[in-house]
Design a protein around this motif. Structure first.
Motif, mmCIF file in Angstrom:
data_model
loop_
_atom_site.group_PDB
_atom_site.id
_atom_site.type_symbol
_atom_site.label_atom_id
_atom_site.label_comp_id
_atom_site.label_asym_id
_atom_site.label_seq_id
_atom_site.Cartn_x
_atom_site.Cartn_y
_atom_site.Cartn_z
ATOM 1 N N UNK A 66 18.187 19.162 31.674
ATOM 2 C CA UNK A 66 19.359 18.019 31.939
ATOM 3 C C UNK A 66 18.704 17.206 32.812
ATOM 4 N N UNK A 67 18.230 17.416 33.927
ATOM 5 C CA UNK A 67 17.854 16.546 34.993
ATOM 6 C C UNK A 67 16.522 15.912 34.399
ATOM 7 N N UNK A 68 15.716 16.401 33.694
ATOM 8 C CA UNK A 68 14.403 15.779 33.293
ATOM 9 C C UNK A 68 15.093 14.799 32.140
ATOM 10 N N UNK A 69 15.820 14.796 31.405
ATOM 11 C CA UNK A 69 16.611 14.002 30.455
ATOM 12 C C UNK A 69 17.014 12.892 31.186
ATOM 13 N N UNK A 70 17.745 13.029 32.285
ATOM 14 C CA UNK A 70 18.413 12.067 33.087
ATOM 15 C C UNK A 70 17.371 10.935 33.679
ATOM 16 N N UNK A 71 16.032 11.624 33.819
ATOM 17 C CA UNK A 71 15.077 10.531 34.607
ATOM 18 C C UNK A 71 14.297 10.148 33.315
ATOM 19 N N UNK A 72 14.458 10.692 32.078
ATOM 20 C CA UNK A 72 13.735 10.004 30.849
ATOM 21 C C UNK A 72 12.372 10.872 30.721
ATOM 22 N N UNK A 108 12.359 14.275 29.416
ATOM 23 C CA UNK A 108 12.820 15.092 28.506
ATOM 24 C C UNK A 108 13.877 14.256 27.690
ATOM 25 N N UNK A 109 13.387 14.481 25.978
ATOM 26 C CA UNK A 109 14.319 13.805 25.273
ATOM 27 C C UNK A 109 15.476 14.279 24.892
ATOM 28 N N UNK A 110 16.439 13.742 24.196
ATOM 29 C CA UNK A 110 17.711 14.131 23.901
ATOM 30 C C UNK A 110 17.868 15.345 23.239
ATOM 31 N N UNK A 111 16.728 15.244 21.993
ATOM 32 C CA UNK A 111 16.552 16.374 21.140
ATOM 33 C C UNK A 111 15.854 17.678 21.890
ATOM 34 N N UNK A 112 15.283 17.429 22.835
ATOM 35 C CA UNK A 112 14.624 18.838 23.561
ATOM 36 C C UNK A 112 15.873 19.344 24.541
ATOM 37 N N UNK A 113 16.550 18.600 24.912
ATOM 38 C CA UNK A 113 18.010 19.075 25.840
ATOM 39 C C UNK A 113 18.765 19.729 24.678
ATOM 40 N N UNK A 114 19.142 19.194 23.606
ATOM 41 C CA UNK A 114 20.001 19.627 22.718
ATOM 42 C C UNK A 114 19.438 21.278 22.305
ATOM 43 N N UNK A 115 18.172 21.223 21.982
ATOM 44 C CA UNK A 115 17.571 22.450 21.506
ATOM 45 C C UNK A 115 17.678 23.363 22.791
ATOM 46 N N UNK A 116 17.586 23.276 24.173
ATOM 47 C CA UNK A 116 17.596 24.100 25.065
ATOM 48 C C UNK A 116 19.317 24.521 24.850
ATOM 49 N N UNK A 117 20.194 23.473 25.029
ATOM 50 C CA UNK A 117 21.543 23.721 24.798
ATOM 51 C C UNK A 117 21.936 24.654 23.832
ATOM 52 N N UNK A 118 21.204 24.586 22.462
ATOM 53 C CA UNK A 118 21.782 25.381 21.694
ATOM 54 C C UNK A 118 21.240 26.726 21.775
#
Length: 623
Positions: A324-330, A332-342
């Motif tokens: 999530x933090x990596x996504x916030x600073x750009x 990690x991608x949105x799809x990578x975060x959603x994959x981790x969340x799933x």
């Protein structure tokens, strides 16, 4: 004579070639001695497990701090080390063996109790339990329970205390703070109400056996009669009234002379019933023991698997937060975060499901033990149990089948039930055949008017009565001889000899129906015996195949674990070098957890399958 079916004859022939029968004739032996102490050091339980029910006595040593179990049968001198005495409950535990090697025999087991400790000893088949507790707490525990311990004595020891259910039921044993597998089994057997009912049925069978043997001997009864009356020479003239009195006292005797085998077969029937009652206790013990062991292993497996999933869930939360933090600073991608969340949601779901499985396993075990609570953690490790419970030798299906046919209580019960029904038919048949009974009276009697002296003189009577049923009717010849004392106004005795025959028309239909019912019951019992052999063979085969499958499953799970560990190690290195995406890394460590959980499940399945195989055989198979 009723002929047995060919499968039963084949099983009997196979039994003569099977070695475990010789094992049963060997001296008894102590297989395990375990000491469990309460954390407070105020109580403990010592469990002694033998190969079979141990015959022993507890002599009075004169010293209340010394407890000695003296062996009343041949018991091999144990080679296993005794548990170390701890804290202040037990000062010392020792064996006393005698004789020369290799035939040394155990003479006694001695315990030196700590100061102020009392004991309460109980035995359930092959398990002896000694509950130890400080005497100052004994009365308080008994008052709290509100009931005496079943079988005599009060509940002793906080390690295995008694409790009373909220419904006001009988006193029940509960678990210590750190129970072992043997204690689970012991408490479950103690609280199993059907076992207590089976013991009551055994007492009833012993009473009926005594009753059947009593019927061979004369029935003796004392008789005392006294009567008063009056005679009137002229019914219309009260002045002719003369009062009189009669007395008689003596012994009545009754003796069956010939019963066409009825009493003999009734005695055999009672013996068979007693043996069936004893085997019912053995059957219930084996079934209950397996149910408890299965529930314990399921609970342990669910608990160990939950610990693994909780660790995975915590690691998953860290990965999700990092992504999530990596996504916030750009980074990690949105799809990578959603994959981790799933993936994290799936892990959380499996963790929650595992918690429910643990609660169900806990509830199931509480029901098997008939207790209201069990410790939050169980100090039983599946890996240690796997190493401890290994077969003594390579198991063969044919040998196990022969052993099951020879040792399973169900087959013995079915065979004895068939004999019981056979004897019942013979009893009913003898009831329908010719029978002769003798009866008699020996004593004194006398009669006199009021103004006379009543003098008692000897009198007797003897009679023989026969009865024969035929076509639903009966014929009953009777022969009697009687000698009486002089009656009123007489000075001479009276001797009488009488013969009579009584014929009844359709008065024995009940006996005829009872004989036909006994034949039907015998046929049903024969079919049940054949079915029992087939059922035991089927259960044995299922248990054996599950055991073989469990061995393969363990090996497969271990190989899968090795592969997942290497895969996870590579993924961890790549994650540190930022060469793997978070969803892939999470999937890899989740796969490792699934592999570890799979090993736990396979181990529990193996242990349960082995316990089921031991139940199916009716013998212990482990070292």
């Amino acid at each position: 004579m009723r002929h047995r079916s060919w499968p039963v004859l084949a099983a009997a022939l196979a039994l003569s070639q099977f070695s475990p029968s010789s094992v049963l004739a060997a001296p008894n032996q102590i297989e395990n001695v375990a000491l469990t102490e309460d954390a407070s050091g105020n109580s403990a339980v010592l469990v002694i497990e033998a190969a079979r029910k141990l015959k022993h006595s507890v002599p009075d040593s004169g010293d209340p701090s010394i407890l000695t179990l003296r062996m009343e049968e041949d018991v091999a001198c144990p080679r296993a080390a005794l548990p170390k005495a701890g804290r202040n409950v037990v000062g010392n535990i020792s064996y006393d063996c005698g004789g020369q090697e290799p035939d040394r025999k155990l003479r006694s087991i001695s315990l030196a109790l700590g100061e102020g400790f009392t004991y309460n000893l109980s035995q359930n088949d092959w398990i002896i339990s000694i509950d130890l507790k400080k005497s100052v707490q004994l009365k308080a525990a008994a008052d709290a329970a509100g009931a005496a311990r079943p079988g005599g004595g009060t509940s002793a020891g906080l390690a295995v205390p008694y409790s009373v259910s909220s419904q006001g039921g009988p006193a029940r044993r509960s678990l210590s703070a750190d129970p072992v597998l043997e204690e689970f089994v012991q408490v479950g057997l103690s609280n199993h109400e059907p076992l207590e009912i089976a013991r009551m049925e055994l007492d009833l069978a012993e009473h009926k056996l005594f009753e059947s043997r009593r019927n061979f001997f004369p029935a003796v009864a004392g008789r005392v009669t006294r009567s008063r009356g009056a005679t009137l020479s002229d019914p219309n003239d009260p002045s002719t009234r003369a009062d009189f009195e009669r007395k008689e006292l003596g012994i009545e005797l009754g003796q069956p002379i010939f019963q066409s085998g009825r009493l003999l077969y009734a005695d055999k029937q009672a013996k068979a019933q007693k043996s069936i009652a004893e085997l019912q206790i053995s059957r219930l013990t084996q079934e209950t023991t397996f149910d408890i062991i299965e529930a314990v292993y399921n609970l342990v497996q669910a608990g160990e698997s939950l610990e693994l999933r909780k660790k995975l869930s915590a690691e998953s939360d860290k990965i999700m937060e990092t992504t999530r933090r990596k996504k916030e600073i750009g980074v990690a991608s949105e799809s990578e975060y959603l994959g981790v969340l799933s993936g994290g949601n799936q892990i959380a779901y499996k963790t929650l499901s595992q918690e429910k499985d643990l609660e169900l396993a806990r509830t199931s075990l509480m029901g098997k033990l008939n207790v209201e609570t069990i410790p939050g953690t169980v100090n039983i490790d599946l890996a240690r149990e796997l190493a401890r419970r290994q077969p003594r030798e390579k198991l063969s299906l044919d040998n196990l089948l022969n052993a099951a046919l020879a040792n399973r209580p169900e087959i013995k019960i079915a065979r004895l039930t068939s004999q019981f029904r056979e004897y019942g038919r013979k009893v009913a048949r003898a009831e329908y055949l010719f029978k002769v009974d003798a009866s008699g009276f020996l004593g004194q009697s006398g009669a006199a008017f009021r103004n006379e002296t009543l003098t008692m003189k000897d009198s007797y009577s003897l009679g023989v009565k026969g009865v024969l049923y035929f076509g639903g009717s009966s014929v009953s010849p009777t022969l009697s001889q009687e000698k009486t004392a002089p009656d009123l106004g007489s000075t001479s005795r009276t001797e009488t000899r009488a013969e009579s025959i009584t014929a009844g028309f359709l008065d024995s239909l009940a006996a005829r129906s009872a004989f036909y019912q006994a034949r039907i019951d015998e046929a049903k019992a024969g079919e049940e015996e054949r079915k029992a052999v087939k059922d035991v063979a089927l259960e044995l085969k299922k248990a054996f195949f599950n055991y073989e499958k469990a061995k393969v499953q363990i090996e497969s799970a271990k190989k899968e674990l090795v592969y997942r560990e290497k895969e996870a190690a590579i993924a961890t290195v790549k994650d540190r070098l930022h060469q793997v995406e978070a969803p892939q890394y999470l999937q890899t460590i989740a796969g490792l957890t699934e592999a570890r959980t799979g090993v736990k499940e396979a181990t529990a399945f193996y242990l349960i399958s082995l316990a089921a195989l031991e139940k199916a055989v009716g013998l212990s198979l482990v070292r």
